[in-house]
Motif scaffolding. Structure first.
Motif, PDB file in Angstrom:
ATOM      1  N   GLU B  21       0.844  -1.212   0.000  1.00 50.57           N
ATOM      2  CA  GLU B  21       0.000   0.000   0.000  1.00 50.57           C
ATOM      3  C   GLU B  21       0.873   1.253   0.000  1.00 50.57           C
ATOM      4  O   GLU B  21       0.540   2.255  -0.647  1.00 50.57           O
ATOM      5  N   GLY B  22       1.997   1.181   0.704  1.00 48.62           N
ATOM      6  CA  GLY B  22       2.931   2.309   0.726  1.00 48.62           C
ATOM      7  C   GLY B  22       3.496   2.620  -0.652  1.00 48.62           C
ATOM      8  O   GLY B  22       3.528   3.783  -1.079  1.00 48.62           O
ATOM      9  N   VAL B  23       3.923   1.602  -1.379  1.00 48.92           N
ATOM     10  CA  VAL B  23       4.512   1.875  -2.703  1.00 48.92           C
ATOM     11  C   VAL B  23       3.426   2.294  -3.686  1.00 48.92           C
ATOM     12  O   VAL B  23       3.670   3.101  -4.587  1.00 48.92           O
ATOM     13  N   ARG B  24       2.225   1.777  -3.485  1.00 48.88           N
ATOM     14  CA  ARG B  24       1.123   2.224  -4.344  1.00 48.88           C
ATOM     15  C   ARG B  24       0.883   3.729  -4.150  1.00 48.88           C
ATOM     16  O   ARG B  24       0.812   4.492  -5.117  1.00 48.88           O
ATOM     17  N   GLY B  25       0.776   4.145  -2.908  1.00 44.65           N
ATOM     18  CA  GLY B  25       0.574   5.560  -2.611  1.00 44.65           C
ATOM     19  C   GLY B  25       1.731   6.407  -3.128  1.00 44.65           C
ATOM     20  O   GLY B  25       1.526   7.504  -3.668  1.00 44.65           O
ATOM     21  N   ALA B  26       2.947   5.880  -2.984  1.00 45.24           N
ATOM     22  CA  ALA B  26       4.128   6.631  -3.431  1.00 45.24           C
ATOM     23  C   ALA B  26       4.088   6.856  -4.944  1.00 45.24           C
ATOM     24  O   ALA B  26       4.339   7.967  -5.427  1.00 45.24           O
ATOM     25  N   LEU B  27       3.749   5.803  -5.696  1.00 45.52           N
ATOM     26  CA  LEU B  27       3.744   5.989  -7.150  1.00 45.52           C
ATOM     27  C   LEU B  27       2.598   6.898  -7.589  1.00 45.52           C
ATOM     28  O   LEU B  27       2.742   7.677  -8.531  1.00 45.52           O
ATOM     29  N   GLN B  29       1.431   9.471  -5.926  1.00 46.24           N
ATOM     30  CA  GLN B  29       1.865  10.852  -5.667  1.00 46.24           C
ATOM     31  C   GLN B  29       2.981  11.264  -6.622  1.00 46.24           C
ATOM     32  O   GLN B  29       3.052  12.405  -7.058  1.00 46.24           O
ATOM     33  N   ALA B  30       3.871  10.336  -6.916  1.00 45.05           N
ATOM     34  CA  ALA B  30       4.964  10.647  -7.842  1.00 45.05           C
ATOM     35  C   ALA B  30       4.406  10.985  -9.220  1.00 45.05           C
ATOM     36  O   ALA B  30       4.901  11.889  -9.908  1.00 45.05           O
ATOM     37  N   THR B  31       3.359  10.265  -9.613  1.00 47.29           N
ATOM     38  CA  THR B  31       2.740  10.538 -10.918  1.00 47.29           C
ATOM     39  C   THR B  31       2.078  11.918 -10.920  1.00 47.29           C
ATOM     40  O   THR B  31       2.193  12.670 -11.901  1.00 47.29           O
ATOM     41  N   VAL B  45       6.910  12.110  -1.548  1.00 46.12           N
ATOM     42  CA  VAL B  45       7.360  10.781  -1.977  1.00 46.12           C
ATOM     43  C   VAL B  45       8.810  10.550  -1.552  1.00 46.12           C
ATOM     44  O   VAL B  45       9.155   9.499  -0.994  1.00 46.12           O
ATOM     45  N   VAL B  46       9.665  11.540  -1.807  1.00 46.01           N
ATOM     46  CA  VAL B  46      11.088  11.384  -1.491  1.00 46.01           C
ATOM     47  C   VAL B  46      11.275  11.181   0.016  1.00 46.01           C
ATOM     48  O   VAL B  46      12.013  10.294   0.451  1.00 46.01           O
ATOM     49  N   ALA B  47      10.548  11.986   0.799  1.00 47.56           N
ATOM     50  CA  ALA B  47      10.666  11.852   2.265  1.00 47.56           C
ATOM     51  C   ALA B  47      10.099  10.517   2.746  1.00 47.56           C
ATOM     52  O   ALA B  47      10.594   9.932   3.718  1.00 47.56           O
ATOM     53  N   HIS B  99      12.375   7.632  -7.765  1.00 49.68           N
ATOM     54  CA  HIS B  99      13.067   8.129  -8.976  1.00 49.68           C
ATOM     55  C   HIS B  99      12.132   9.001  -9.821  1.00 49.68           C
ATOM     56  O   HIS B  99      12.568   9.994 -10.396  1.00 49.68           O
ATOM     57  N   VAL B 100      10.873   8.574  -9.930  1.00 54.68           N
ATOM     58  CA  VAL B 100       9.904   9.375 -10.703  1.00 54.68           C
ATOM     59  C   VAL B 100       9.751  10.748 -10.042  1.00 54.68           C
ATOM     60  O   VAL B 100       9.809  11.796 -10.702  1.00 54.68           O
ATOM     61  N   ALA B 101       9.596  10.747  -8.715  1.00 52.78           N
ATOM     62  CA  ALA B 101       9.420  12.011  -7.988  1.00 52.78           C
ATOM     63  C   ALA B 101      10.656  12.904  -8.152  1.00 52.78           C
ATOM     64  O   ALA B 101      10.533  14.124  -8.352  1.00 52.78           O
ATOM     65  N   LYS B 102      11.836  12.317  -8.099  1.00 55.67           N
ATOM     66  CA  LYS B 102      13.065  13.111  -8.235  1.00 55.67           C
ATOM     67  C   LYS B 102      13.223  13.691  -9.631  1.00 55.67           C
ATOM     68  O   LYS B 102      13.778  14.787  -9.802  1.00 55.67           O
ATOM     69  N   THR B 103      12.750  12.967 -10.628  1.00 59.52           N
ATOM     70  CA  THR B 103      12.787  13.504 -11.996  1.00 59.52           C
ATOM     71  C   THR B 103      11.884  14.731 -12.083  1.00 59.52           C
ATOM     72  O   THR B 103      12.253  15.751 -12.686  1.00 59.52           O
TER      73      THR B 103
END
Lengths: 214, 214
Positions: B21-27, B29-31, B45-47, B99-103
């Motif tokens: 669920e954490g990685v789902r939420g992260a992606l 938000q990154a999107t 996302v980065v934090a 990585h998506v968020a950092k881009t």
């Protein structure tokens, strides 16, 4: 029981060394394929990946078998979990060599990398090769100084990776988008290969010192 | 002893669901960060990646502790080794969202992705999100049909990935090399996210059936 366990762990350790030597050879050949448009070298790498995968499964099975047959003490347990991590990193390094070889094949008989970029890829490959050699040594005989060397190699890899983008983004980049895309992905494959080598070093250090690098 | 073991394994299982669920939420938000140049979303996302990494370490420690305290039978052993694999895949999925968020951050306040490419990235993100949802369900309640669904999602992801290159390599690509490099790497991040989701599905299926998908 204990001696038998040591002997079994020694076999696992040797399998990891074999994997490290296998992925080192694979990336060497993949680089040859890339830089000299050598189809046979590329095909050897692609065909050989199954062997690395098979070593990986062998490590997994032996570790599971050991865990099932023995009731390992904490330090042995740590060695076995580390072996699983290391094997997973090595398996992925084999995949990355395979990706380099497939990129060479996809462009064959044209070279996938134009002349201007060959020096940077040659340097990245040299560092990756040294790192693979270092992890093979490290797996045969744990050594904290060698693990530290992996970090400085990885820094050198990151510098080369940045300089690659410098060339791609120069005003005088003449090769268009397709070649830039290939170079971007190839750069990432070498850089990730180095990252996994660093991971292997960290796992081995953790095994020696009980301390995580993170 | 056996009941205690079951309870401990249940905790590990819940940690894996939390990671999924954490990685789902992260992606997700990154999107958002990527498609709307939303700086706050990217920074969240980065934090947040440290939290996913911490769940990963928690899974590892609990599995090691379980292996050390108990002498698990073969099927329980398989469940624990699977948990380690799944946690490693999920940790990597978190890195890819990062990585998506950092881009997005690197190009901020400009959008990292030009308008023409937003639909393909939106579609890739939709599929990645569904896959993350599927693995969270699968980890909560193993289900072979859901694992098969992951394969067809992955095929759809590969199609989108190819269509991305189609746009980048079109005669009328107006954005130059830098944007093409970003798009190439971003495409790879989403595609790798999907690959790891498929891996998780395969591990769970192996656990149910004892048969490897490979």
């Amino acid at each position: 029981m204990r001696d038998e366990f040591r002997a079994d762990l020694q076999i696992v350790s040797q399998l990891l060394v074999d994997m490290a030597e296998g992925v080192r050879g694979a990336l060497r050949q993949a680089t040859t394929a890339l830089l000299t448009a050598d189809r046979a070298a590329a095909e050897t790498v692609v065909a050989g990946d199954a062997e690395i995968d098979s070593l990986y499964r062998d490590v997994e099975e032996r570790v599971c078998d050991l865990l099932a047959r023995q009731a390992p003490v904490a330090s042995d347990l740590r060695a076995m979990i580390t072996a699983l991590h290391v094997a997973a990193d090595l398996e992925r390094m084999g995949d990355l060599a395979d990706h380099v070889a497939k990129t060479a094949l996809r462009r064959h008989p044209s070279p996938a990398v134009p002349a201007e970029l060959r020096p940077v890829f040659r340097d990245m490959a040299t560092i990756a090769d040294r790192m693979a050699e270092e992890i093979a040594s490290l797996l045969a005989k744990p050594d904290a100084t060698l693990a530290a060397q992996l970090d400085s190699d990885d820094d050198a890899m990151d510098d080369l990776h940045r300089s690659l983008f410098g060339v791609l983004l120069g005003d005088d980049w003449p090769y268009g988008v397709e070649t830039a895309i290939d170079a971007t992905l190839l750069g990432r494959f070498y850089e990730r290969f180095a990252d996994h080598a660093v991971n292997v070093g960290e796992h081995v250090i953790y095994l020696i010192t009980g301390e995580s690098a993170a």
